[in-house]
Design an enzyme around this catalytic site. Structure first.
Site, PDB file in Angstrom:
ATOM      1  CB  SER A   1       3.747   2.631   6.718  1.00 58.14           C
ATOM      2  OG  SER A   1       4.881   3.353   7.171  1.00 58.14           O
TER       3      SER A   1
ATOM      4  CB  SER B   1       4.940   6.413   7.188  1.00 62.57           C
ATOM      5  OG  SER B   1       4.532   5.867   5.954  1.00 62.57           O
TER       6      SER B   1
ATOM      7  CE  LYS C   1       6.282   1.738  10.012  1.00 65.37           C
ATOM      8  NZ  LYS C   1       6.446   2.950   9.178  1.00 65.37           N
TER       9      LYS C   1
END
Lengths: 414, 414
Positions: free
Chosen positions: A130, A154, A61
């Site tokens: 996210s 997330s 990420k």
């Protein structure tokens, strides 16, 4: 999807090599990336490492520091930003032999404004957030493993929306050093993979805890608390159906399912998540807010505008409620072996304007307890929907073992 | 030393301006820096801010991110390194009106290899560590305020060695986002100033908690536990004398001093500090160790070589002991209002090769409870020596109020 355990087995049998496995991932990325938009940046070539995960291409990420790829936080404020050092989680990946296949798209600073990523199951649906790129890259079969982070929901939510397995381990089992903070009491790293079996294998190797590569649990006699989280509102039909399907499968396998509401301290802890996150986020993003407010996307901008109002006294009260919630959770998880609940409110939102809602994930993030999700059903729009299993703090092995048992039941039921 | 409260009072009375106060600090830095070596980098000019601390020049330890000054971690590995953003603590300083006067020297990555800084009281003595530049800059009268960090005893110890006041607040009262981690369960920001009164004033403004600018406590009837930390070994004569002087002053002022050993869980928590820090440090510095081991100074290199041996199981046990220690501390701090103990083993070491020992600070850092130190005596070599007062978690106001009472007694006794 690419199965991590299959890849390693084929390497072990000499049917492929780590470089060959990485070449497959690289080819799939090249073919699918134009449609999925999972990556914010990628290296030119993938070099195999040495270790138990050699040959495994992993997405990271893009709020996680990397020394040799930009770390852009989903925001133009960090366009081209190159940290000095790899975050410890990246070092742990590499030490286990895995190869960073690229930085995966995140919503800006891991908040609610959508990332450019598409849901592989439906280009009109949200991949969630996210950790959107991480979930979509695994779901599309580009890579067998991805790292995400969860402050509300997330990791578990985008995994459920994209139909992949995920594990959010106990708080701080994986170090968040070098991960852009949003709310340091809540921020937790997690793993996404094709199956809970793959995720457990990877987590064991990365954390240096071999016991986490646990065999599937026997559900016979297992006490499973069905926890509907009434304080978080009602689920949509897709998630209600998914939990019901789980209940049937687990009951047939001999588990003892009991409705289990939990003490009032849990509901209070759920409501503490808001002020806790608000107060910490205004501090964590103080520089960005003061110097680049206009460059923040609209939802984050509005959120930070409002969050400034939380006082130290409200924050202290939220911390006290969190502690009481964690104390209560110890008793809660002594009564049942595992809690099962919704992984998300429903199937993926039918618009890419929303990343969905973390309301069924927040409490467990705040409690710091391990959460796993595996897909169990399809919603009315045909999208995969997961169930969430949760155990007590530090019982990550059990969360993985039960998630594996569920995915075996789902596979057998077809 | 420069008194922060005096500076603000003179500004309020119109006897100087924020710019004038900063010019005084700047001039003292220019005069004394060649002898003290407190700063790793400094801005060309000091611009006054707006807010309650306008006119206050503040030193910031050089493991704390700043966008407009390098952040070099006391290591050539980070020579000239420029982070993208200010850490939240720097933003909070600026929001309160303070001006960053420079980045203060730290031992490399806040470990034990000495910084280049000199102790203003004796050029042959150590200023302590790891927040050496912060303590020395305040002690030399260059600046009225400095920020340090403490993982073992890196705020309280150098403050005691340099004869300044310091406050290490409750864990996470000040956010460590943007502070280079060494051990994330332990790393805590703290403040150094000429007096506890100054430190309390500054902490109140920076944290947005006005109650921390507390008046001096009345010691009449206050239950003070004298805690000798036998599990940490014996103090040197200087620290024994300092604690005895404190006992006499506090008793004369009406406090009720009782020997107070604490439960066994505290000693167990003390011994948990080692494996906890070891395990986290190997992860926090994984990139530096893997890529730049030869550039690490000898003590840190040897420490990380050894610390690799700590297993996840040992770490988990250390975390459990930490939690039991924190639970025990809640009961402990219900029996007495305040605990008093040594701030350091003795006066500053007589060699600049050692930064001293954190053994009387470690437990309290691990417990996350507020600690304050003020100088109370001189050691055999004439160097200032502090006492340490400690309160329960979240009772920072009381720690400050008691420290202020002690410094008033010391001042009155002359």
């Amino acid at each position: 999807m690419q199965s991590l355990r299959d890849i390693l087995a084929r390497i072990a049998r000499g049917e492929t090599t780590p470089a060959g496995a990485l070449a497959v991932s690289q080819a799939r990325i090249a073919a699918l990336e134009p449609r999925i938009q999972a990556f914010a940046s990628r290296p030119d070539t993938l070099q195999p490492g040495e270790g138990p995960l050699a040959g495994v291409a992993c997405g990271v990420k893009d709020i996680i520091d990397t020394a040799d790829l930009p770390t852009m936080m989903g925001s133009p404020i960090y366009a081209g930003w190159r940290p000095r050092a790899d975050a410890p989680i990246v070092m742990a990946l590499k030490a286990a032999g895995a190869t960073v296949a690229g930085k995966t798209h995140t919503t800006a600073f891991a908040f609610l404004d959508p990332a450019p990523t598409f849901n592989p199951h439906d280009p009109a649906a949200s991949p969630g957030g996210s950790s959107a790129g991480s979930a979509a890259a695994v779901a599309a079969g580009m890579i067998p493993l991805a790292i995400g982070t969860q402050t509300g929901g997330s990791v578990i939510r985008p995994a459920s929306y994209c139909g992949v397995a995920a594990i959010k381990p106990s708080y701080a089992l994986l170090p968040t050093v070098g991960v852009k903070p949003f709310s340091w009491s809540l921020d937790t790293l997690g793993l996404m993979a094709a199956t809970a079996d793959d995720a457990g294998l990877a987590l064991a190797a990365i954390a240096g805890r071999p016991e986490l590569d646990a065999p599937a649990a026997s559900l016979k006699g297992l006490r499973i608390g069905l926890h509907l989280q009434d304080y978080a509102g009602a689920p949509e039909p897709a998630s209600a159906t998914a939990l019901e399907r789980f209940r049937e499968l687990a009951t047939d396998a001999g588990a003892v399912l009991v409705p289990h509401d939990g003490p009032a301290a849990l509901a209070e802890a759920f409501h503490a998540h808001g002020p806790l996150q608000d107060y910490e986020a205004t501090q964590a993003l103080a520089w960005e807010y003061a110097h680049h407010r206009e460059a923040l996307p609209p939802k984050l901008q509005a959120y930070l505008d409002t969050a400034q109002a939380v006082t130290p006294a409200q924050y202290d009260e939220a911390r006290r409620r969190s502690r009481r919630g964690r104390d209560a959770a110890r008793a809660f998880f002594a009564e049942v072996d595992v809690v099962a609940t919704f992984a998300a409110p429903g199937e993926a939102p039918d618009s890419r304007d929303s990343t969905g809602d973390s309301r069924f994930n927040r409490l467990w993030t705040l409690l710091g307890v391990p959460c796993a999700t595996v897909p169990v059903a399809r919603g009315p729009r045909g999208l995969p929907t997961g169930v969430q299993v949760i155990t007590g703090f530090g019982r990550d092995e059990q969360a993985i073992a039960v998630a594996k048992a569920i995915e075996n039941l789902v596979a057998r039921a077809g």
